[in-house]
Design an enzyme around this catalytic site. Sequence first.
Site, PDB file in Angstrom:
ATOM      1  N   ASP A 191       0.848  -1.187   0.000  1.00  0.00           N
ATOM      2  CA  ASP A 191       0.000   0.000   0.000  1.00  0.00           C
ATOM      3  C   ASP A 191       0.890   1.246   0.000  1.00  0.00           C
ATOM      4  OD1 ASP A 191      -3.199   0.536   0.921  1.00  0.00           O
ATOM      5  OD2 ASP A 191      -1.796   2.191   1.222  1.00  0.00           O
ATOM      6  N   ASN A 222     -12.855  -3.032   2.826  1.00  0.00           N
ATOM      7  CA  ASN A 222     -13.786  -1.916   2.934  1.00  0.00           C
ATOM      8  C   ASN A 222     -14.779  -2.027   1.781  1.00  0.00           C
ATOM      9  OD1 ASN A 222     -12.415  -0.828   5.152  1.00  0.00           O
ATOM     10  ND2 ASN A 222     -11.020   0.323   3.837  1.00  0.00           N
ATOM     11  N   GLN A 235     -14.037   2.697   1.554  1.00  0.00           N
ATOM     12  CA  GLN A 235     -13.546   2.247   0.233  1.00  0.00           C
ATOM     13  C   GLN A 235     -13.376   3.455  -0.685  1.00  0.00           C
ATOM     14  OE1 GLN A 235     -15.970  -0.690  -1.821  1.00  0.00           O
ATOM     15  NE2 GLN A 235     -14.323  -1.196  -3.250  1.00  0.00           N
ATOM     16  N   SER A 236     -12.179   3.583  -1.246  1.00  0.00           N
ATOM     17  CA  SER A 236     -11.918   4.698  -2.162  1.00  0.00           C
ATOM     18  C   SER A 236     -11.566   4.200  -3.560  1.00  0.00           C
ATOM     19  CB  SER A 236     -10.787   5.576  -1.623  1.00  0.00           C
ATOM     20  OG  SER A 236      -9.603   4.819  -1.475  1.00  0.00           O
ATOM     21  N   VAL A 237     -11.181   2.934  -3.671  1.00  0.00           N
ATOM     22  CA  VAL A 237     -10.868   2.340  -4.983  1.00  0.00           C
ATOM     23  C   VAL A 237     -11.858   1.194  -5.190  1.00  0.00           C
ATOM     24  CG1 VAL A 237      -9.130   1.208  -6.413  1.00  0.00           C
ATOM     25  CG2 VAL A 237      -8.416   2.943  -4.741  1.00  0.00           C
ATOM     26  N   HIS A 249     -10.197  -5.060  -3.113  1.00  0.00           N
ATOM     27  CA  HIS A 249      -8.844  -5.283  -2.584  1.00  0.00           C
ATOM     28  C   HIS A 249      -8.958  -5.623  -1.120  1.00  0.00           C
ATOM     29  CE1 HIS A 249      -9.931  -1.026  -2.475  1.00  0.00           C
ATOM     30  NE2 HIS A 249      -9.288  -0.955  -1.318  1.00  0.00           N
ATOM     31  N   HIS A 284      -7.060  -5.524   2.356  1.00  0.00           N
ATOM     32  CA  HIS A 284      -5.908  -4.934   3.056  1.00  0.00           C
ATOM     33  C   HIS A 284      -5.356  -6.004   3.998  1.00  0.00           C
ATOM     34  CE1 HIS A 284      -6.809  -0.529   2.314  1.00  0.00           C
ATOM     35  NE2 HIS A 284      -8.025  -1.010   2.127  1.00  0.00           N
TER      36      HIS A 284
END
Length: 113
Positions: free
Chosen positions: A31, A86, A93-95, A99, A101
């Site tokens: 990350d 997320n 969640q931003s993307v 994914h 983490h």
Amino acid sequence: MDSDCLFCRVVSRDLPVDVVHEGERVLAFRDIDPQAPTHLLVIPRAHHPSVADLAENDPLTLAELATVARAVARADGHDEFRLVFNTGARSGQSVFHVHGHVLAGRDMTWPPG
Ligand code: DGP
């Protein structure tokens, strides 16, 4: 492949990242903004917006994500880790390319913020 998607650009090597695992279906990389001594992201190569979408459309790849999460945590020296997906902007969640983490290397608190 969604050309507007940041992690599709990682998969196509259009966006350079520090890759720690590269499989036929799953990729893992560090990350950019680590929240723990080990902070890795595990993603499918194929574009699925969320973990639930991946579970619905390709459960075997979701299982592989979990297996790769443990392998990359171990490769960094950690048998214990937190695996977080997320889901939705409100959860952080931003993307919107699923994914996991993988966070390890420090004590974690609960509940998360
Ligand atoms: P989330 O907020 O759950 O959608 O997590 C997105 C993560 O992606 C966040 O922890 C930061 C990471 N990230 C965003 N852009 C990049 C990038 O260009 N390179 C890498 N390695 N990570 C990124």
